[in-house]
Design a protein around this motif. Structure first.
Motif, PDB file in Angstrom:
ATOM      1  N   ASP A   1       0.833  -1.212   0.000  1.00  0.00           N
ATOM      2  CA  ASP A   1       0.000   0.000   0.000  1.00  0.00           C
ATOM      3  C   ASP A   1       0.860   1.250   0.000  1.00  0.00           C
ATOM      4  OD1 ASP A   1      -0.462   1.207   3.177  1.00  0.00           O
ATOM      5  OD2 ASP A   1       0.475  -0.754   2.944  1.00  0.00           O
ATOM      6  N   SER A   2       0.280   2.337  -0.470  1.00  0.00           N
ATOM      7  CA  SER A   2       0.970   3.628  -0.526  1.00  0.00           C
ATOM      8  C   SER A   2       0.083   4.708   0.063  1.00  0.00           C
ATOM      9  CB  SER A   2       1.298   3.995  -1.981  1.00  0.00           C
ATOM     10  OG  SER A   2       0.124   4.409  -2.673  1.00  0.00           O
ATOM     11  N   VAL A   3       0.644   5.881   0.252  1.00  0.00           N
ATOM     12  CA  VAL A   3      -0.175   7.051   0.545  1.00  0.00           C
ATOM     13  C   VAL A   3      -0.760   7.537  -0.778  1.00  0.00           C
ATOM     14  CG1 VAL A   3       1.150   7.743   2.565  1.00  0.00           C
ATOM     15  CG2 VAL A   3       1.802   8.631   0.323  1.00  0.00           C
ATOM     16  N   PRO A   4      -1.809   8.370  -0.759  1.00  0.00           N
ATOM     17  CA  PRO A   4      -2.288   8.960  -2.021  1.00  0.00           C
ATOM     18  C   PRO A   4      -1.181   9.827  -2.627  1.00  0.00           C
ATOM     19  CG  PRO A   4      -3.864   9.332  -0.228  1.00  0.00           C
ATOM     20  CD  PRO A   4      -2.604   8.817   0.403  1.00  0.00           C
ATOM     21  N   ASN A   5      -1.027   9.754  -3.928  1.00  0.00           N
ATOM     22  CA  ASN A   5       0.003  10.532  -4.624  1.00  0.00           C
ATOM     23  C   ASN A   5       1.399  10.222  -4.068  1.00  0.00           C
ATOM     24  OD1 ASN A   5      -2.211  11.767  -5.900  1.00  0.00           O
ATOM     25  ND2 ASN A   5      -2.282  13.378  -4.348  1.00  0.00           N
ATOM     26  N   GLY A   6       1.625   8.947  -3.781  1.00  0.00           N
ATOM     27  CA  GLY A   6       2.868   8.525  -3.153  1.00  0.00           C
ATOM     28  C   GLY A   6       3.971   8.225  -4.150  1.00  0.00           C
ATOM     29  N   GLY A   7       5.070   7.661  -3.629  1.00  0.00           N
ATOM     30  CA  GLY A   7       6.228   7.340  -4.451  1.00  0.00           C
ATOM     31  C   GLY A   7       6.166   5.916  -4.982  1.00  0.00           C
ATOM     32  N   TRP A   8       7.091   5.600  -5.892  1.00  0.00           N
ATOM     33  CA  TRP A   8       7.043   4.303  -6.572  1.00  0.00           C
ATOM     34  C   TRP A   8       7.798   3.208  -5.837  1.00  0.00           C
ATOM     35  CZ3 TRP A   8      10.939   1.942 -10.079  1.00  0.00           C
ATOM     36  CH2 TRP A   8      12.189   2.552 -10.015  1.00  0.00           C
ATOM     37  N   LEU A   9       8.481   3.561  -4.726  1.00  0.00           N
ATOM     38  CA  LEU A   9       9.329   2.587  -4.035  1.00  0.00           C
ATOM     39  C   LEU A   9       8.899   2.275  -2.611  1.00  0.00           C
ATOM     40  CD1 LEU A   9      12.777   4.029  -5.205  1.00  0.00           C
ATOM     41  CD2 LEU A   9      11.658   1.959  -6.074  1.00  0.00           C
ATOM     42  N   ASP A  10       8.233   3.205  -1.955  1.00  0.00           N
ATOM     43  CA  ASP A  10       7.913   3.078  -0.539  1.00  0.00           C
ATOM     44  C   ASP A  10       7.042   1.855  -0.285  1.00  0.00           C
ATOM     45  OD1 ASP A  10       7.320   3.358   2.121  1.00  0.00           O
ATOM     46  OD2 ASP A  10       6.312   5.287   1.939  1.00  0.00           O
ATOM     47  N   GLY A  11       7.616   0.874   0.375  1.00  0.00           N
ATOM     48  CA  GLY A  11       6.886  -0.325   0.755  1.00  0.00           C
ATOM     49  C   GLY A  11       7.009  -1.445  -0.252  1.00  0.00           C
ATOM     50  N   CYS A  12       6.721  -1.148  -1.529  1.00  0.00           N
ATOM     51  CA  CYS A  12       6.714  -2.220  -2.532  1.00  0.00           C
ATOM     52  C   CYS A  12       8.122  -2.708  -2.866  1.00  0.00           C
ATOM     53  CB  CYS A  12       5.962  -1.786  -3.784  1.00  0.00           C
ATOM     54  SG  CYS A  12       6.554  -0.274  -4.541  1.00  0.00           S
ATOM     55  N   LEU A  13       9.132  -1.849  -2.742  1.00  0.00           N
ATOM     56  CA  LEU A  13      10.517  -2.302  -2.925  1.00  0.00           C
ATOM     57  C   LEU A  13      10.810  -3.461  -1.985  1.00  0.00           C
ATOM     58  CD1 LEU A  13      13.523  -2.161  -3.798  1.00  0.00           C
ATOM     59  CD2 LEU A  13      13.817  -0.338  -2.111  1.00  0.00           C
ATOM     60  N   ASN A  14      10.396  -3.343  -0.741  1.00  0.00           N
ATOM     61  CA  ASN A  14      10.640  -4.372   0.273  1.00  0.00           C
ATOM     62  C   ASN A  14      10.068  -5.716  -0.171  1.00  0.00           C
ATOM     63  OD1 ASN A  14      10.337  -1.704   1.126  1.00  0.00           O
ATOM     64  ND2 ASN A  14       9.262  -2.207   2.996  1.00  0.00           N
ATOM     65  N   VAL A  15       8.812  -5.676  -0.645  1.00  0.00           N
ATOM     66  CA  VAL A  15       8.115  -6.911  -0.999  1.00  0.00           C
ATOM     67  C   VAL A  15       8.720  -7.538  -2.252  1.00  0.00           C
ATOM     68  CG1 VAL A  15       5.886  -7.936  -1.602  1.00  0.00           C
ATOM     69  CG2 VAL A  15       5.980  -6.064   0.057  1.00  0.00           C
ATOM     70  N   LEU A  16       8.953  -6.722  -3.287  1.00  0.00           N
ATOM     71  CA  LEU A  16       9.439  -7.273  -4.545  1.00  0.00           C
ATOM     72  C   LEU A  16      10.891  -7.743  -4.437  1.00  0.00           C
ATOM     73  CD1 LEU A  16       7.627  -4.914  -7.052  1.00  0.00           C
ATOM     74  CD2 LEU A  16       7.050  -7.245  -6.414  1.00  0.00           C
ATOM     75  N   ALA A  17      11.687  -7.097  -3.601  1.00  0.00           N
ATOM     76  CA  ALA A  17      13.021  -7.635  -3.313  1.00  0.00           C
ATOM     77  C   ALA A  17      12.886  -8.995  -2.634  1.00  0.00           C
ATOM     78  CB  ALA A  17      13.806  -6.666  -2.427  1.00  0.00           C
ATOM     79  N   GLY A  18      11.900  -9.122  -1.739  1.00  0.00           N
ATOM     80  CA  GLY A  18      11.647 -10.398  -1.074  1.00  0.00           C
ATOM     81  C   GLY A  18      11.231 -11.487  -2.048  1.00  0.00           C
ATOM     82  N   VAL A  19      10.418 -11.133  -3.048  1.00  0.00           N
ATOM     83  CA  VAL A  19      10.022 -12.105  -4.074  1.00  0.00           C
ATOM     84  C   VAL A  19      11.251 -12.636  -4.802  1.00  0.00           C
ATOM     85  CG1 VAL A  19       8.786 -12.407  -6.261  1.00  0.00           C
ATOM     86  CG2 VAL A  19       7.715 -11.107  -4.406  1.00  0.00           C
ATOM     87  N   GLU A  20      12.164 -11.725  -5.160  1.00  0.00           N
ATOM     88  CA  GLU A  20      13.369 -12.131  -5.880  1.00  0.00           C
ATOM     89  C   GLU A  20      14.263 -13.023  -5.015  1.00  0.00           C
ATOM     90  OE1 GLU A  20      15.892 -12.655  -9.012  1.00  0.00           O
ATOM     91  OE2 GLU A  20      13.861 -11.811  -9.013  1.00  0.00           O
ATOM     92  N   ILE A  21      14.329 -12.724  -3.731  1.00  0.00           N
ATOM     93  CA  ILE A  21      15.130 -13.551  -2.822  1.00  0.00           C
ATOM     94  C   ILE A  21      14.519 -14.947  -2.694  1.00  0.00           C
ATOM     95  CG2 ILE A  21      15.815 -13.827  -0.401  1.00  0.00           C
ATOM     96  CD1 ILE A  21      16.167 -10.711  -0.387  1.00  0.00           C
ATOM     97  N   LEU A  22      13.200 -15.035  -2.629  1.00  0.00           N
ATOM     98  CA  LEU A  22      12.547 -16.341  -2.580  1.00  0.00           C
ATOM     99  C   LEU A  22      12.839 -17.143  -3.840  1.00  0.00           C
ATOM    100  CD1 LEU A  22      11.083 -15.418   0.015  1.00  0.00           C
ATOM    101  CD2 LEU A  22       8.978 -16.377  -0.957  1.00  0.00           C
TER     102      LEU A  22
END
Length: 414
Positions: free
Chosen positions: A79-100
């Motif tokens: 999830d993001s804030v309205p009008n948020g950035g492209w990395l906040d939060g989702c970087l963490n998850v997608l890096a985790g997907v790649e590690i898995l």
């Protein structure tokens, strides 16, 4: 299949195309775009021999079973804030997907410990004003009475919004069972501030999250005509309140590492022809050390009383919120430091000013650490939020090294 950090960057860009507009990211939790984001994430996970389920609080868990039931947890939030950035939060998850993906391939689908990736529900609190919803429910620290009454700007209650996605509000704390076999928790995040940028460093190991003392301070004077009242006869509430502004900077400087912010100021009667009778300011104070935070608060209260006495006005304090500092696990901090050093040669440790889901996991007793990657401009929660692509590659690589080290640490300690 080896680790492919460039694939993580490509997936982040794909997500940006799907869930952003000209104003930035629009992945606000419990909205249509957020539900679509979760569906997109599930598609990315289909190639893994993993179990995917949503817990009682709406957190999404992906589990790759290992030789041991003891689990390494990797977390973030889509999830993001309205009008948020492209990395906040989702970087963490997608890096985790790649590690898995890397671990699944390297260990033939059976790593030495169980791997679990969690997408926490509503880290930002953008819709209902309550941050860390999913992780605080899981840690057992969610204030149910407060959360039950939360409403969005359209007067929709949080329990009703949860019902729409199949979550029963009254059972959200049952999500705590997900932490039963947790051996360690790792989280990667953009820094959201300028510390690494100013030091020209790509990565940092996070020591913990600041404790917070947040208060409203009311200075009470007397309204009087601005033309007929001599300066030496005034009981000017604003004069006393305004002296707090430079003082909190001195207090923060003395604290060696703390920060203080006056974020709002309201006056009454609030007209140009009257001396201010009532001035309300809000003060946010943060520090990683609990004793230093308490000292900052004490000094601010003493200063307010001194300024009130000097101006012949009264002052009162109202606590709005507080949370204790959360210190991360020292051994995991050292492993994070090692992973960063092995990746880019330069190491640095720093505290986190913002709160994160990692703090809630640590409060639940799970050994925890975070890794920060540099933020360009030192800005987050804004469409200009950005990080150099070479730094994104470095952070995925270093985070993967940390995950490998943490698996070994779990095997040794549990």
């Amino acid at each position: 299949m080896s680790l492919e950090p460039k694939r993580t960057i490509a997936e982040l860009k794909e997500l940006r195309r799907l869930t952003s507009d000209d104003n930035g990211a629009q992945r606000v939790a419990f909205t249509k775009t957020w539900v679509e984001t979760r569906a997109w994430l599930r598609k990315k996970l289909e190639s893994l021999p993993a179990e995917v389920h949503t817990d009682a609080a709406g957190n999404l868990w992906t589990t790759l079973r290992g030789e041991s039931e003891r689990a390494l947890l990797i977390g973030g939030h889509m999830d993001s804030v309205p009008n948020g950035g492209w990395l906040d939060g989702c970087l963490n998850v997608l890096a985790g997907v790649e590690i898995l993906r890397r671990i699944n391939t390297q260990y033939g689908g059976k790593p030495p410990v169980t791997l679990r990736l969690v997408d926490w529900a509503d880290e930002e609190g953008a819709r209902f004003g309550k941050s860390l919803f999913g992780s605080s429910a899981c840690s057992g620290n969610l204030n149910m009475e407060e959360a039950r009454d939360l409403k969005d700007k359209e007067s929709i209650g949080l329990p009703d919004a949860l019902r729409e996605i199949g979550v029963d509000f009254e059972r959200v704390k049952e999500s705590g069972q997900e932490l039963k076999n947790a051996g360690a928790y790792l989280e990667l995040h953009i820094e959201q501030g300028p510390v690494l940028l100013d030091l020209d460093l790509p990565l940092g190991a996070v020591l913990g999250t600041f404790g917070v003392e947040r208060h409203a301070i009311n200075f009470l004077g007397q309204a009087a005509h601005s033309g007929s009242t001599p300066m030496n006869r005034r009981k000017d509430a604003f004069l006393a309140a305004s002296k707090m502004s430079p003082e909190i900077y001195r207090i923060a400087d003395r604290s060696k590492g703390g920060v203080c912010t006056i974020g709002s100021c309201a006056t009454k009667p609030g007209i140009v022809t009257s001396v201010v009778a009532d001035c309300r300011i809000t003060l946010d104070q943060r520090h990683l050390d609990a004793a230093a935070l308490a000292r900052m608060l004490h000094e601010a209260k003493e200063a307010s009383e001194r300024f009130a006495q000097e101006g012949n006005v009264r002052v009162s304090w109202e606590r709005l919120w507080r949370i204790e500092p959360v210190l991360f696990n020292n051994e995991l901090i050292s492993l994070c430091d090692e992973a960063i050093g092995e990746t880019c040669g330069k190491r640095h440790r720093l505290p986190s000013g913002p709160l994160h889901d990692a703090a809630e996991v640590a409060r639940a007793g799970v050994p925890t650490v975070m890794m920060f990657v540099q933020s360009l401009h030192g800005i987050s929660h804004n469409k200009i939020e950005d990080t150099k692509e070479e730094h994104l590659e470095l952070c995925v690589t270093a985070f993967d090294k940390l995950a490998e080290k943490a698996m070994g640490w779990i095997q040794k300690n549990f």
